[in-house]
Design a protein around this motif. Structure first.
Motif, PDB file in Angstrom:
ATOM      1  N   ARG A 137       0.829  -1.213   0.000  1.00  0.00           N
ATOM      2  CA  ARG A 137       0.000   0.000   0.000  1.00  0.00           C
ATOM      3  C   ARG A 137       0.865   1.264   0.000  1.00  0.00           C
ATOM      4  O   ARG A 137       0.591   2.225  -0.723  1.00  0.00           O
ATOM      5  CB  ARG A 137      -0.920   0.015   1.226  1.00  0.00           C
ATOM      6  N   VAL A 138       1.915   1.259   0.834  1.00  0.00           N
ATOM      7  CA  VAL A 138       2.796   2.428   0.916  1.00  0.00           C
ATOM      8  C   VAL A 138       3.480   2.656  -0.423  1.00  0.00           C
ATOM      9  O   VAL A 138       3.550   3.786  -0.928  1.00  0.00           O
ATOM     10  CB  VAL A 138       3.830   2.241   2.040  1.00  0.00           C
ATOM     11  N   ARG A 139       3.980   1.581  -1.020  1.00  0.00           N
ATOM     12  CA  ARG A 139       4.696   1.739  -2.288  1.00  0.00           C
ATOM     13  C   ARG A 139       3.749   2.127  -3.422  1.00  0.00           C
ATOM     14  O   ARG A 139       4.150   2.863  -4.328  1.00  0.00           O
ATOM     15  CB  ARG A 139       5.473   0.464  -2.610  1.00  0.00           C
ATOM     16  N   ALA A 140       2.526   1.666  -3.358  1.00  0.00           N
ATOM     17  CA  ALA A 140       1.552   2.113  -4.360  1.00  0.00           C
ATOM     18  C   ALA A 140       1.324   3.614  -4.247  1.00  0.00           C
ATOM     19  O   ALA A 140       1.315   4.337  -5.256  1.00  0.00           O
ATOM     20  CB  ALA A 140       0.237   1.355  -4.184  1.00  0.00           C
ATOM     21  N   ALA A 141       1.158   4.105  -3.008  1.00  0.00           N
ATOM     22  CA  ALA A 141       0.964   5.541  -2.806  1.00  0.00           C
ATOM     23  C   ALA A 141       2.201   6.329  -3.215  1.00  0.00           C
ATOM     24  O   ALA A 141       2.104   7.387  -3.847  1.00  0.00           O
ATOM     25  CB  ALA A 141       0.605   5.820  -1.343  1.00  0.00           C
ATOM     26  N   ASP A 142       3.384   5.819  -2.862  1.00  0.00           N
ATOM     27  CA  ASP A 142       4.628   6.481  -3.279  1.00  0.00           C
ATOM     28  C   ASP A 142       4.711   6.575  -4.795  1.00  0.00           C
ATOM     29  O   ASP A 142       5.067   7.620  -5.364  1.00  0.00           O
ATOM     30  CB  ASP A 142       5.841   5.704  -2.768  1.00  0.00           C
ATOM     31  N   THR A 143       4.399   5.474  -5.471  1.00  0.00           N
ATOM     32  CA  THR A 143       4.533   5.425  -6.929  1.00  0.00           C
ATOM     33  C   THR A 143       3.555   6.364  -7.606  1.00  0.00           C
ATOM     34  O   THR A 143       3.917   7.115  -8.528  1.00  0.00           O
ATOM     35  CB  THR A 143       4.327   3.983  -7.434  1.00  0.00           C
ATOM     36  N   GLU A 144       2.311   6.355  -7.169  1.00  0.00           N
ATOM     37  CA  GLU A 144       1.320   7.237  -7.783  1.00  0.00           C
ATOM     38  C   GLU A 144       1.684   8.703  -7.539  1.00  0.00           C
ATOM     39  O   GLU A 144       1.517   9.553  -8.429  1.00  0.00           O
ATOM     40  CB  GLU A 144      -0.078   6.924  -7.246  1.00  0.00           C
ATOM     41  N   PHE A 145       2.225   9.007  -6.352  1.00  0.00           N
ATOM     42  CA  PHE A 145       2.660  10.377  -6.067  1.00  0.00           C
ATOM     43  C   PHE A 145       3.803  10.789  -6.995  1.00  0.00           C
ATOM     44  O   PHE A 145       3.808  11.894  -7.551  1.00  0.00           O
ATOM     45  CB  PHE A 145       3.091  10.495  -4.608  1.00  0.00           C
ATOM     46  N   VAL A 146       4.782   9.911  -7.167  1.00  0.00           N
ATOM     47  CA  VAL A 146       5.904  10.225  -8.053  1.00  0.00           C
ATOM     48  C   VAL A 146       5.422  10.427  -9.486  1.00  0.00           C
ATOM     49  O   VAL A 146       5.853  11.367 -10.176  1.00  0.00           O
ATOM     50  CB  VAL A 146       6.972   9.115  -7.977  1.00  0.00           C
ATOM     51  N   LEU A 147       4.516   9.597  -9.951  1.00  0.00           N
ATOM     52  CA  LEU A 147       3.974   9.775 -11.304  1.00  0.00           C
ATOM     53  C   LEU A 147       3.246  11.110 -11.420  1.00  0.00           C
ATOM     54  O   LEU A 147       3.356  11.802 -12.448  1.00  0.00           O
ATOM     55  CB  LEU A 147       3.052   8.614 -11.660  1.00  0.00           C
ATOM     56  N   ASP A 148       2.506  11.478 -10.389  1.00  0.00           N
ATOM     57  CA  ASP A 148       1.833  12.783 -10.392  1.00  0.00           C
ATOM     58  C   ASP A 148       2.855  13.914 -10.483  1.00  0.00           C
ATOM     59  O   ASP A 148       2.688  14.867 -11.257  1.00  0.00           O
ATOM     60  CB  ASP A 148       1.001  12.969  -9.113  1.00  0.00           C
ATOM     61  N   GLU A 149       3.911  13.833  -9.680  1.00  0.00           N
ATOM     62  CA  GLU A 149       4.925  14.891  -9.654  1.00  0.00           C
ATOM     63  C   GLU A 149       5.658  15.000 -10.989  1.00  0.00           C
ATOM     64  O   GLU A 149       5.909  16.107 -11.481  1.00  0.00           O
ATOM     65  CB  GLU A 149       5.923  14.638  -8.525  1.00  0.00           C
ATOM     66  N   LEU A 150       5.986  13.879 -11.579  1.00  0.00           N
ATOM     67  CA  LEU A 150       6.659  13.920 -12.885  1.00  0.00           C
ATOM     68  C   LEU A 150       5.731  14.497 -13.944  1.00  0.00           C
ATOM     69  O   LEU A 150       6.165  15.242 -14.834  1.00  0.00           O
ATOM     70  CB  LEU A 150       7.130  12.519 -13.283  1.00  0.00           C
ATOM     71  N   GLY A 151       4.448  14.146 -13.840  1.00  0.00           N
ATOM     72  CA  GLY A 151       3.480  14.680 -14.791  1.00  0.00           C
ATOM     73  C   GLY A 151       3.293  16.178 -14.668  1.00  0.00           C
ATOM     74  O   GLY A 151       3.014  16.868 -15.659  1.00  0.00           O
ATOM     75  N   ARG A 152       3.447  16.707 -13.431  1.00  0.00           N
ATOM     76  CA  ARG A 152       3.289  18.145 -13.203  1.00  0.00           C
ATOM     77  C   ARG A 152       4.565  18.939 -13.507  1.00  0.00           C
ATOM     78  O   ARG A 152       4.527  20.161 -13.628  1.00  0.00           O
ATOM     79  CB  ARG A 152       2.866  18.409 -11.759  1.00  0.00           C
ATOM     80  N   SER A 153       5.682  18.237 -13.599  1.00  0.00           N
ATOM     81  CA  SER A 153       6.961  18.913 -13.786  1.00  0.00           C
ATOM     82  C   SER A 153       7.150  19.349 -15.239  1.00  0.00           C
ATOM     83  O   SER A 153       7.063  18.520 -16.157  1.00  0.00           O
ATOM     84  CB  SER A 153       8.108  17.976 -13.388  1.00  0.00           C
ATOM     85  N   ARG A 154       7.418  20.622 -15.425  1.00  0.00           N
ATOM     86  CA  ARG A 154       7.660  21.107 -16.785  1.00  0.00           C
ATOM     87  C   ARG A 154       8.872  20.405 -17.399  1.00  0.00           C
ATOM     88  O   ARG A 154       8.900  20.112 -18.594  1.00  0.00           O
ATOM     89  CB  ARG A 154       7.876  22.611 -16.756  1.00  0.00           C
ATOM     90  N   ARG A 155       9.881  20.151 -16.567  1.00  0.00           N
ATOM     91  CA  ARG A 155      11.097  19.515 -17.069  1.00  0.00           C
ATOM     92  C   ARG A 155      10.851  18.089 -17.519  1.00  0.00           C
ATOM     93  O   ARG A 155      11.296  17.683 -18.597  1.00  0.00           O
ATOM     94  CB  ARG A 155      12.176  19.528 -15.983  1.00  0.00           C
ATOM     95  N   TRP A 156      10.154  17.291 -16.706  1.00  0.00           N
ATOM     96  CA  TRP A 156      10.033  15.870 -16.983  1.00  0.00           C
ATOM     97  C   TRP A 156       8.815  15.528 -17.811  1.00  0.00           C
ATOM     98  O   TRP A 156       8.835  14.549 -18.571  1.00  0.00           O
ATOM     99  CB  TRP A 156      10.039  15.086 -15.673  1.00  0.00           C
ATOM    100  N   ASN A 157       7.752  16.284 -17.701  1.00  0.00           N
ATOM    101  CA  ASN A 157       6.538  15.960 -18.447  1.00  0.00           C
ATOM    102  C   ASN A 157       6.797  15.892 -19.944  1.00  0.00           C
ATOM    103  O   ASN A 157       6.279  15.007 -20.649  1.00  0.00           O
ATOM    104  CB  ASN A 157       5.448  16.984 -18.145  1.00  0.00           C
ATOM    105  N   ALA A 158       7.626  16.793 -20.451  1.00  0.00           N
ATOM    106  CA  ALA A 158       7.906  16.823 -21.889  1.00  0.00           C
ATOM    107  C   ALA A 158       8.739  15.627 -22.344  1.00  0.00           C
ATOM    108  O   ALA A 158       8.777  15.310 -23.539  1.00  0.00           O
ATOM    109  CB  ALA A 158       8.629  18.117 -22.243  1.00  0.00           C
ATOM    110  N   LEU A 159       9.396  14.955 -21.405  1.00  0.00           N
ATOM    111  CA  LEU A 159      10.262  13.828 -21.765  1.00  0.00           C
ATOM    112  C   LEU A 159       9.576  12.477 -21.613  1.00  0.00           C
ATOM    113  O   LEU A 159      10.154  11.453 -21.971  1.00  0.00           O
ATOM    114  CB  LEU A 159      11.524  13.852 -20.902  1.00  0.00           C
ATOM    115  N   ILE A 160       8.367  12.457 -21.048  1.00  0.00           N
ATOM    116  CA  ILE A 160       7.694  11.190 -20.734  1.00  0.00           C
ATOM    117  C   ILE A 160       6.471  10.996 -21.605  1.00  0.00           C
ATOM    118  O   ILE A 160       5.642  11.894 -21.759  1.00  0.00           O
ATOM    119  CB  ILE A 160       7.265  11.156 -19.249  1.00  0.00           C
TER     120      ILE A 160
END
Length: 371
Positions: A195-218
């Motif tokens: 459960r913890v790792r699922a929450a960690d993973t979804e949070f990281v995906l959210d953050e990468l999606g919101r990041s101007r730097r990384w969103n364009a690369l994914i």
């Protein structure tokens, strides 16, 4: 130090009785990746303010360190470090046979990525691979895989699940240690870790999606997850629940609990040591019990003759370099097998590229058995 921590760092080699002479410094290096792209690496410090830390009372936010590897432009920036000196010290401290070698030995491990190297862009972005390490193991232990995927045109995000690693260093210099599951691996602990790792993973995906730097690369439509040990069982548990993760690989992870909350109806592969073979039933029969719940049209169960639990990550090559006993299968061969079969899986399910290696056994890789 608890028995799980000792077993999961480097201390599988309990039979070694002669330590290095004082001050001797082994040279540690990872095998070179085999793809065409140079590799860059960046470490991110992410803070989830929406939830308290699940492992330490009184911490009202969840802090994570994430390493990103990516196809990069050629350059002369410094090699990316493997571990911080403090992380190296705490990893080695858990192995009595290594107490006399320099504490920063693993911090000097040779890697093949360049720190902060400029990224190569791609129209539509690169497919993303999320990595989740084993319990007590730093995210760095999956670097051999991360570098291979990045050099072949994937963006890779390895998540350090804080307090589930023997050592995690933050940018301000703090290094925190292991807290999760000190009482042992039980079904209840395993379910909480998932459960913890699922929450960690979804949070990281959210953050990468919101990041101007990384969103364009994914390319957010093409995401897979690869985990080792507890990270593998967590990837399996998250796969059916996540709308974003399209496929997953479990590298030698025992299942706690033994059955998923939902059937796995997406592409899934298990690669493990021979004790997971059906005639042995695994350490506790968890693979046999779990397998009927993998219901997707595409699935594979592979075992690697001569492999042990650490054969699928960097410790396959680092253990003998440190003077610890070798496993029945050569460490570089074990890493090459893991790279080949997991890359084929990613190419097939994230790029729709044919992957004949996954269709049948190969005489070139006789150690790999299909079930």
């Amino acid at each position: 130090m608890n028995k799980i921590l000792v077993a999961s760092t480097l201390a599988l080699a309990v039979s070694l009785t002669t330590p290095y002479p004082a001050q001797a410094a082994p040279v540690t290096a990872l095998p070179a990746p085999t793809g065409p792209y140079p590799i860059g690496k960046v470490d991110l410090h992410l803070v989830d303010r929406s939830r308290p830390d699940p492992w330490v009372a009184g911490r009202d936010v969840r802090e994570l360190m994430v390493s990103i590897w990516y196809p990069a432009r050629r350059g002369t920036s410094r090699p990316a470090p493997y571990l911080t000196p403090k992380e190296s010290e705490l990893v080695l401290k858990g192995v009595p046979q290594l107490r006399d070698i320099p504490s920063d030995t693993l911090a000097r491990t040779r890697t093949h990525a360049r720190a902060e190297a400029p990224a190569v862009g791609r129209k539509g972005g690169w497919p993303l691979v999320v990595l989740s390490p084993g319990m007590t193991l730093p995210r760095a232990t999956m670097t051999s895989l991360a570098e291979e995927f990045a050099t072949r045109g994937y963006l890779v995000a390895a998540i350090e699940h804080t307090y589930e690693s023997v050592a995690t260093t933050f940018p301000d210099g703090r290094t925190v240690t292991f807290e999760a599951g000190k009482a042992g691996q039980t079904p209840e602990t395993g379910a909480k870790v998932a459960r913890v790792r699922a929450a960690d993973t979804e949070f990281v995906l959210d953050e990468l999606g919101r990041s101007r730097r990384w969103n364009a690369l994914i390319d957010e439509s093409r995401i897979a997850m690869v985990g080792h040990s507890v990270g593998g069982q967590s990837a399996a548990q998250l796969l059916p629940a996540s709308r974003r993760i399209k496929a997953a690989v479990n590298l030698d992870g025992t299942y706690h609990p033994k059955t998923p909350a939902q059937p796995l109806d997406k592409p899934f592969m298990m690669i493990g040591n021979p004790r997971h073979q059906p005639e042995f039933g695994g350490p506790d029969g968890s693979w046999d019990t779990f397998w009927p719940h993998v219901t997707g049209d595409w699935k594979r169960w592979l075992t690697v003759t001569g492999a042990e639990h650490m054969s699928f990550i960097d410790y396959a090559v680092l253990q003998p370099q440190l003077g610890l006993p070798k496993t029945p299968i050569d460490g570089e061969r074990a890493i090459a097998i893991t790279r080949r079969y997991v890359t084929a899986f990613l190419d097939l399910h994230l790029r729709n590229k044919p992957a004949p290696a996954l269709d049948r056994p190969s005489p070139d890789w006789p150690e790999v058995r299909f079930w």
